[in-house]
Design an enzyme around this catalytic site. Structure first.
Site, PDB file in Angstrom:
ATOM      1  N   HIS A 197      37.823   8.771 -26.327  1.00 58.84           N
ATOM      2  CA  HIS A 197      37.045   7.811 -25.540  1.00 58.84           C
ATOM      3  C   HIS A 197      35.727   7.461 -26.238  1.00 58.84           C
ATOM      4  CE1 HIS A 197      35.944   6.526 -21.180  1.00 58.84           C
ATOM      5  NE2 HIS A 197      35.319   5.780 -22.067  1.00 58.84           N
ATOM      6  N   HIS A 244      33.199   4.038 -27.506  1.00 56.29           N
ATOM      7  CA  HIS A 244      32.891   2.605 -27.499  1.00 56.29           C
ATOM      8  C   HIS A 244      32.274   2.244 -28.846  1.00 56.29           C
ATOM      9  CE1 HIS A 244      33.705   2.056 -23.169  1.00 56.29           C
ATOM     10  NE2 HIS A 244      33.289   3.302 -23.067  1.00 56.29           N
ATOM     11  N   LEU A 245      33.017   1.489 -29.635  1.00 57.62           N
ATOM     12  CA  LEU A 245      32.515   1.102 -30.963  1.00 57.62           C
ATOM     13  C   LEU A 245      31.762  -0.224 -30.927  1.00 57.62           C
ATOM     14  CD1 LEU A 245      35.500   2.159 -33.289  1.00 57.62           C
ATOM     15  CD2 LEU A 245      33.282   3.295 -33.029  1.00 57.62           C
ATOM     16  N   ARG A 246      31.731  -0.863 -29.741  1.00 54.74           N
ATOM     17  CA  ARG A 246      30.944  -2.088 -29.528  1.00 54.74           C
ATOM     18  C   ARG A 246      31.302  -3.219 -30.484  1.00 54.74           C
ATOM     19  NH1 ARG A 246      30.141  -0.285 -24.839  1.00 54.74           N
ATOM     20  NH2 ARG A 246      28.232   0.822 -24.321  1.00 54.74           N
ATOM     21  N   ASN A 299      36.690  -2.699 -24.190  1.00 58.41           N
ATOM     22  CA  ASN A 299      35.773  -3.560 -23.414  1.00 58.41           C
ATOM     23  C   ASN A 299      34.697  -4.156 -24.308  1.00 58.41           C
ATOM     24  OD1 ASN A 299      34.494  -1.089 -23.767  1.00 58.41           O
ATOM     25  ND2 ASN A 299      33.347  -1.217 -21.853  1.00 58.41           N
ATOM     26  N   HIS A 325      39.629   4.307 -15.799  1.00 64.33           N
ATOM     27  CA  HIS A 325      38.237   4.468 -15.341  1.00 64.33           C
ATOM     28  C   HIS A 325      38.304   4.337 -13.824  1.00 64.33           C
ATOM     29  CE1 HIS A 325      33.801   3.247 -15.370  1.00 64.33           C
ATOM     30  NE2 HIS A 325      34.204   2.902 -14.162  1.00 64.33           N
ATOM     31  N   ASN A 355      28.037   5.939 -16.003  1.00 66.89           N
ATOM     32  CA  ASN A 355      29.051   5.741 -14.993  1.00 66.89           C
ATOM     33  C   ASN A 355      30.357   6.387 -15.452  1.00 66.89           C
ATOM     34  OD1 ASN A 355      30.287   4.845 -12.701  1.00 66.89           O
ATOM     35  ND2 ASN A 355      30.697   2.787 -13.457  1.00 66.89           N
ATOM     36  N   ASP A 365      32.912   9.671 -24.287  1.00 67.86           N
ATOM     37  CA  ASP A 365      32.527   8.378 -23.709  1.00 67.86           C
ATOM     38  C   ASP A 365      31.257   7.862 -24.411  1.00 67.86           C
ATOM     39  OD1 ASP A 365      32.480   6.078 -22.225  1.00 67.86           O
ATOM     40  OD2 ASP A 365      32.006   7.030 -20.308  1.00 67.86           O
ATOM     41  N   HIS A 425      23.847   1.871 -26.594  1.00 69.04           N
ATOM     42  CA  HIS A 425      23.095   0.753 -26.024  1.00 69.04           C
ATOM     43  C   HIS A 425      21.812   0.572 -26.822  1.00 69.04           C
ATOM     44  CE1 HIS A 425      25.539  -0.121 -22.528  1.00 69.04           C
ATOM     45  NE2 HIS A 425      25.595   1.157 -22.223  1.00 69.04           N
TER      46      HIS A 425
END
Ligand code: ZN
Ligand code: ZN
Length: 444
Positions: A73, A75-77, A107, A192, A291, A318, A322
């Protein structure tokens, strides 16, 4: 199942006199470990193996060698927010944390909901990724929750699994259809889980701290009720699901019952949910906003127990980068999520292993198991296996943030904490993916 990575020459490395620990093979004691051309060639007595010509020699005294960790899990953006992370920086961060493989969430902008987007990401990974990277695809078009993606086509294009992470599948009917297609596509559905009608505009766990701070809360039942629904649907349809970032005691109970009833469900927990509670939010530091939210001590204890019992199958970070500007907003406005690849092992080691709460071997087992729910192999240290190894100094102390991150973002929940345990080197799929700068290596 194929993971993508840039071409890196296979390693020939002799690790001398390290403590070798692989709970799955029963390996637990001092020894030599020879990796030849990217494959575990030999395991021997300490000081017993000869270095082949040209091999790098690592003096492993004081170091532990584990199978490499696998993070299901991340997030590589990418595409869309390369200012926060990209494939190169995200996979460098993974390697620096001891991970030998990761799965990326869809996402992004655009959402990974079609074969062309997926294929272009895979191509970028083959140029940039330091560790093997798998890409999940969205369950619904644009993660809109209305129309299913072409799951069979996406699976053919190399999607490792399906998830709308960041958002739940609100509609039970949509969830049911997704399960039917999941079976056809042969890929796990990762979920999720929250009920938006219960989460509302909550920004933290609903409890005494949210009441004290006057902030809108997200109740635990928002998560556990949907997990119960989806376990029942998965059982009804004979589908296979993976519950992401479990945060609540009630959810652990639901999962325990579902597993006992034979539902094909696996689950993950994050380091921040295992180690922190809503008490940390009293500071209104936005690095405590994520979240699902940090919950109460009873929830944290239930997660630790779930990790122990196996109700929770694996640890997932996760990792959610940011930008500084976004996280510097007031608590209510700041985006949810924290980075975690580079602190996951050290944070868990410090708070759970050093303090005697759980055994080191269990942590290694759960941190290496992240690919299993998606049908990926679990790294092992055994002759003939591709070398997926991390070398860790369990006594090294460091301050989070002090040494800089490989990640492009720094929104880490453990910022400022002193942690014990530092990854010195990571070999992923046979190639050296990370070597700590201060960590000297000899050659023969
Ligand atoms: Zn999520
Ligand atoms: Zn996520």
């Amino acid at each position: 199942m194929i993971l993508d990575r840039a071409t890196i020459p296979p390693a020939t490395v002799l690790v001398r006199c390290a403590h070798l620990l692989d709970p799955r093979t029963g390996l637990d004691g001092p020894g030599d470990l020879l990796v030849r051309d990217g494959t575990v060639a030999e395991i021997g007595e300490p000081g017993g193996l000869e270095a082949p010509a040209g091999a790098e020699v690592v003096e492993g005294e004081g170091l532990h060698a584990f199978p490499g960790f696998v993070d299901p899990h991340v997030h590589l953006r990418t595409p869309g927010r390369e200012d926060e992370e990209d494939i190169q920086t995200g996979t460098r961060a993974a390697a620096a944390g001891g991970f030998c493989a990761i799965l990326a969430m869809p996402n992004t902008d655009p959402v990974v909901d079609s074969a062309p987007v997926l294929l272009s990401l895979r191509e970028r990974a083959r140029a940039e990724a330091r560790v093997p990277t798998g890409f999940t695809a969205a369950v619904t078009v644009g993660q809109g929750g209305v129309e299913l993606t072409e799951m069979a086509e996406l699976a053919d294009a190399g999607a490792i699994g399906f998830t709308d992470d960041g958002l739940p599948l609100r509609s039970a009917r949509m969830m049911r259809q997704a399960l039917q297609y999941q079976k056809l596509a042969g890929r796990t559905l990762a979920l999720h889980e929250e009920d938006p009608s219960l989460s509302g505009d909550g920004v933290m766990h609903e409890g005494e701290v949210s009441a004290l701070l006057g902030l809108a809360g997200i109740p635990s039942i928002s998560e556990s009720a949907i997990v119960a629904r989806d376990c029942q649907l998965a059982q009804y349809e004979g589908g296979r699901i993976h519950v992401q970032h479990v945060s609540a005691r009630e959810t652990v109970e639901v999962l325990e019952r579902a597993k006992a009833a034979g539902v094909e469900v696996t689950a993950e927990a994050t380091p921040h949910h295992l180690l922190l509670t809503h008490d940390a939010v009293r500071s209104l530091d936005t690095h405590t906003k994520m979240n699902p939210p940090l919950r109460a001590e009873a929830d944290r204890q239930a997660l630790i127990e779930g990790l122990r019992s196996g109700v929770l199958d694996c640890v997932a970070t996760d990792h959610a980068p940011h930008s500084r500007e976004e996280k510097e907003q007031p608590f209510e406005l700041a985006p949810m999520g924290v980075t975690g690849l580079e602190t996951a092992f050290a944070a868990i080691h410090t708070d759970l292993v050093v303090s005697g709460v759980v055994e080191l071997g269990l942590v290694v087992e759960r941190m290496t198991a992240g690919g299993e729910p998606f049908g990926l192999h679990v790294p092992r240290i055994e002759p003939g296996a591709a070398a997926d190894i991390c070398l860790v100094d369990l006594s090294a102390e460091w301050e989070v943030g002090e040494a800089g991150y490989e990640s492009r973002s720094a929104n880490n929940a453990f910022t400022g904490r002193r942690l014990t345990g530092r990854v010195r080197m990571t070999i992923a799929a046979g190639a050296v993916a990370f070597r700590e700068r201060s960590f000297a290596i000899g050659a023969v």
